[in-house]
Design an enzyme around this catalytic site. Structure first.
Site, PDB file in Angstrom:
ATOM      1  N   CYS A  89       0.845  -1.183   0.000  1.00 21.96           N
ATOM      2  CA  CYS A  89       0.000   0.000   0.000  1.00 21.96           C
ATOM      3  C   CYS A  89       0.886   1.241   0.000  1.00 21.96           C
ATOM      4  O   CYS A  89       1.947   1.260   0.610  1.00 21.96           O
ATOM      5  CB  CYS A  89      -0.938   0.099   1.197  1.00 21.96           C
ATOM      6  N   TRP A 123      -2.933  -2.623  -1.610  1.00 20.13           N
ATOM      7  CA  TRP A 123      -2.633  -4.035  -1.871  1.00 20.13           C
ATOM      8  C   TRP A 123      -3.359  -4.784  -0.754  1.00 20.13           C
ATOM      9  O   TRP A 123      -2.962  -4.699   0.414  1.00 20.13           O
ATOM     10  CB  TRP A 123      -1.125  -4.277  -1.803  1.00 20.13           C
ATOM     11  N   ASN A 131      -0.924   2.071   5.886  1.00 19.18           N
ATOM     12  CA  ASN A 131      -0.112   0.996   5.296  1.00 19.18           C
ATOM     13  C   ASN A 131       0.393   0.144   6.453  1.00 19.18           C
ATOM     14  O   ASN A 131       1.057   0.657   7.343  1.00 19.18           O
ATOM     15  CB  ASN A 131       1.070   1.601   4.523  1.00 19.18           C
ATOM     16  N   GLY A 132       0.043  -1.147   6.433  1.00 19.87           N
ATOM     17  CA  GLY A 132       0.472  -2.034   7.518  1.00 19.87           C
ATOM     18  C   GLY A 132      -0.637  -3.013   7.862  1.00 19.87           C
ATOM     19  O   GLY A 132      -1.576  -3.193   7.070  1.00 19.87           O
ATOM     20  N   GLU A 145      16.200 -17.813  -9.904  1.00 23.71           N
ATOM     21  CA  GLU A 145      15.825 -16.433 -10.216  1.00 23.71           C
ATOM     22  C   GLU A 145      15.172 -16.347 -11.604  1.00 23.71           C
ATOM     23  O   GLU A 145      14.195 -15.618 -11.790  1.00 23.71           O
ATOM     24  CB  GLU A 145      17.082 -15.541 -10.122  1.00 23.71           C
ATOM     25  N   LYS A 202      11.486 -14.855 -12.207  1.00 23.75           N
ATOM     26  CA  LYS A 202      11.190 -13.746 -13.127  1.00 23.75           C
ATOM     27  C   LYS A 202      10.112 -14.164 -14.114  1.00 23.75           C
ATOM     28  O   LYS A 202       9.178 -13.425 -14.388  1.00 23.75           O
ATOM     29  CB  LYS A 202      12.435 -13.321 -13.920  1.00 23.75           C
ATOM     30  N   GLU A 236       6.572 -14.565 -12.338  1.00 17.09           N
ATOM     31  CA  GLU A 236       5.928 -13.388 -11.742  1.00 17.09           C
ATOM     32  C   GLU A 236       5.448 -12.381 -12.783  1.00 17.09           C
ATOM     33  O   GLU A 236       4.474 -11.687 -12.539  1.00 17.09           O
ATOM     34  CB  GLU A 236       6.815 -12.714 -10.693  1.00 17.09           C
ATOM     35  N   HIS A 261      15.511 -36.956 -10.063  1.00 21.34           N
ATOM     36  CA  HIS A 261      14.856 -37.360  -8.816  1.00 21.34           C
ATOM     37  C   HIS A 261      13.403 -36.904  -8.773  1.00 21.34           C
ATOM     38  O   HIS A 261      12.812 -36.796  -7.711  1.00 21.34           O
ATOM     39  CB  HIS A 261      15.626 -36.806  -7.620  1.00 21.34           C
ATOM     40  N   LYS A 301       5.733  -4.069  -4.772  1.00 21.48           N
ATOM     41  CA  LYS A 301       7.191  -3.910  -4.737  1.00 21.48           C
ATOM     42  C   LYS A 301       7.758  -4.053  -3.327  1.00 21.48           C
ATOM     43  O   LYS A 301       8.820  -4.615  -3.133  1.00 21.48           O
ATOM     44  CB  LYS A 301       7.541  -2.542  -5.308  1.00 21.48           C
TER      45      LYS A 301
END
Ligand code: F6R
Length: 574
Positions: free
Chosen positions: A2, A69, A95-96, A447, A451, A454, A470, A569
């Site tokens: 947020c 968010w 925000n929180g 990574e 990428k 997402e 395996h 973010k």
């Protein structure tokens, strides 16, 4: 998560706030809202992007705004902020997370609640404590809150002041001339002022047009510490690139060079090192584990911050905890840092955002100097984190890593952008991707997969190549492409065997290989070459084509690259 903003000055608050919210959208973007005081308190909310608020025209020169968010309650008009008191005079953006909101709701039974959010209790709590002094009412209200908050509060009868207060979530003041700002981060007001005050834990500010006063949580006055931020609006713009992510990928020759200049002054002596972080930053940390152990021979444990904090870790005075964070605000990483400090360990933070909470709380800090990163998918911060870790390993071991050729080598890979777009064009319709690597390039496989998933929403798995047989090899068909990192290093022959096992099962291979390796073409459907460098440094190069492959795949799938669904973010909640 947020983004919150408050403005008081002489300009149209609605316009200033909506512009600022657009810059804060990377923090959350499922709904947004604004409250302006113009004799009466006027509130407007939308589900979806901030853009929709542009049609709302309010007069008035003081107000607050929010981009959300969701944590408690789905995205809806009722759940969007600002939340208001029963009398409609107090507006709050938050925000929180308020952990005891259900308990508080019970105590405030006489109030009428309209949303499912935790935030709404704050508006009612302030109303309950209000008797003409907004600052006092907020101070009383926050005493009852358990959890994390950054708040901006306005009252219809106080058309000249915003109350801003924080605990656990970030908040910065922008000090202008005849106007002042409060925001979750500096990018929201950088076009108006570079003079900033970062609020510390449990500090409260009374923000007026011609001045700001700072208080502790008991209401005792404090001194303002104004700093000048060292970046500008240019960095907050796309500069001709279609997306911030692409701009940030292309900035890497410069950002890596910049990070290479840092000097490590931190105390690094330790019996054991723990490296902890979340997401992309954690994969940088995993590369760091390989490099530190290889060069400095100090036992190094890598652990996700969200796991570390609840694992009752065996960490103490002789240990060093390295936390890595672009934002410096990630809740789990911050909690891991605090826990290690409590247990007596020394802490070192590798952070991008200057003066962020993690940077301020760690014993030592190494700034990555990658500049403002706006794309939700982290790219340039990652390569800068790698460089910082190489520098730490250098200092611990006394051995030199030659980073001087890396910026040019990255430029050479970026010049293959068109080639990589064509590869993306061949595969962008698949449902699954596999990413394989070994040794220092195993974290790069993780990574690369992160990428891809997402931003393109294609399911992707990153694996240590030796693990394929395996289990994951069962996934291989001619419709599941595998990206295999097969650069010239000690494990190359091993990964070639893994590639052959996949080929034998009709899998398609996109290989990341070292320039000059013509053999690899026999095994792979596509090859993306990276320049030759020291094997330990290859992650700095191999990650670049994976960033571009994810970007172009997402672009071809018409995804919202800078604001992928469900993400934000800065992850300031657990
Ligand atoms: C992925 C991504 C996230 C972050 C993670 C940690 O592209 O950006 O996985 O790396 O949320 O964030 P910071 O580094 O701010 O602690």
């Amino acid at each position: 998560m947020c983004g919150i903003i408050g403005y008081v000055g002489s300009r149209n608050a609605c316009e200033v706030i909506v512009r600022a919210l657009e810059r804060l959208e990377y923090r959350g973007y499922d709904s947004a809202g604004i409250a302006v005081v113009n004799e009466k308190l006027e509130v407007s909310k939308v589900v979806g992007r901030v853009e929709k608020l542009k049609s709302r025209k309010f007069e008035g020169t003081i107000g607050v705004g929010h981009t959300r968010w969701s944590t408690h309650g789905k995205p809806s008009i009722e759940n969007a902020h600002p939340h208001v008191s029963c009398d409609g005079k107090i507006a709050v953006v938050h925000n929180g997370i308020i952990e005891n909101y259900l308990e508080l709701k019970e105590e405030l039974k006489t109030h009428s609640f309209k949303s499912e959010t935790d935030t709404e209790v704050i508006a009612h709590l302030i109303e309950e404590n209000y008797s003409g002094n907004l600052k006092e009412a907020v101070l009383k209200a926050i005493k009852k809150l358990v959890g994390a908050y950054a708040l901006c509060v306005v009252h219809e009868s106080k058309p000249d002041e915003i109350i801003a207060v924080r605990s656990g979530s970030p908040l910065a003041l922008g000090i202008g001339v005849g106007e002042n700002f409060v925001a979750s981060d500096v990018s929201a007001f950088i076009e108006h002022t570079k003079k900033t005050v970062y609020l510390n834990e449990r500090e409260l500010a009374v923000v007026k047009k011609n001045g700001v006063e700072l208080f502790d949580s008991e209401g005792k006055k404090k001194q303002l510490a104004i700093v000048e931020v060292n970046w500008d609006l240019e960095q907050a713009q796309k500069s001709g690139f279609k997306h911030f992510m692409l701009k940030e990928i292309f900035e890497q020759p410069r950002t890596v060079e910049e990070t290479s200049k840092i000097k490590i002054n931190a105390e690094l002596k330790a019996d054991k090192i723990f490296i902890t972080a979340c997401g992309t930053a954690s994969y940088a940390g995993l590369v760091g584990k390989y490099v530190i152990e290889r060069l400095a021979r100090v036992p190094t444990e890598w652990v996700l911050a969200s796991e570390f904090r609840y694992s009752n870790p065996i960490v103490g005075r002789k240990d060093l905890l390295v936390v890595i964070s672009q934002s410096g605000e990630t809740a789990d990483t911050l909690a891991a840092l605090r826990l290690a400090k409590e247990k007596g360990a020394r802490t070192l933070a590798i952070v991008n955002v200057v003066d962020s909470t993690i940077a301020r709380e760690a014993d030592d800090v190494v700034y990555t100097r990658a500049g403002l990163e706006i794309g939700v998918a982290s790219t340039k911060a990652f390569t800068s984190q790698l460089v910082a870790l190489y520098k730490i390993a250098e200092k611990m071991s006394g051995k030199k890593m030659d980073l001087s050729g890396i910026p040019k080598a990255i430029e050479k890979i970026l010049a293959k952008d068109k080639e990589i777009t064509e590869i993306a064009r061949k595969y962008f319709k698949v449902y699954n991707f596999l990413f394989l690597g070994r040794d220092v390039n195993y974290p790069i496989a993780l990574e690369g997969a992160l990428k891809m998933k997402e931003i393109s929403y294609i399911h992707a798995e990153g694996y240590a190549a030796g693990e394929m047989k395996h289990g994951p090899i069962a996934l291989v068909t001619d419709e599941v492409p595998t990206v295999a990192i097969a650069v010239n290093d000690e494990v190359k022959t091993k990964i070639i065997s893994n590639i052959q096992e996949i080929k034998a099962r009709n899998g398609k291979i996109i290989a990341i290989a070292t320039e000059g390796d013509t053999e690899i073409k026999k095994h792979a459907n596509e090859v993306i070459y990276v320049p030759k460098t020291d094997a330990l440094l290859t992650p700095l190069l191999t990650v670049i084509p994976l960033q571009l492959l994810a970007y172009h795949t997402a672009e071809l799938r018409e995804c919202d690259i800078d604001k992928p669904r469900n993400l934000a973010k800065s992850v300031t909640v657990e």
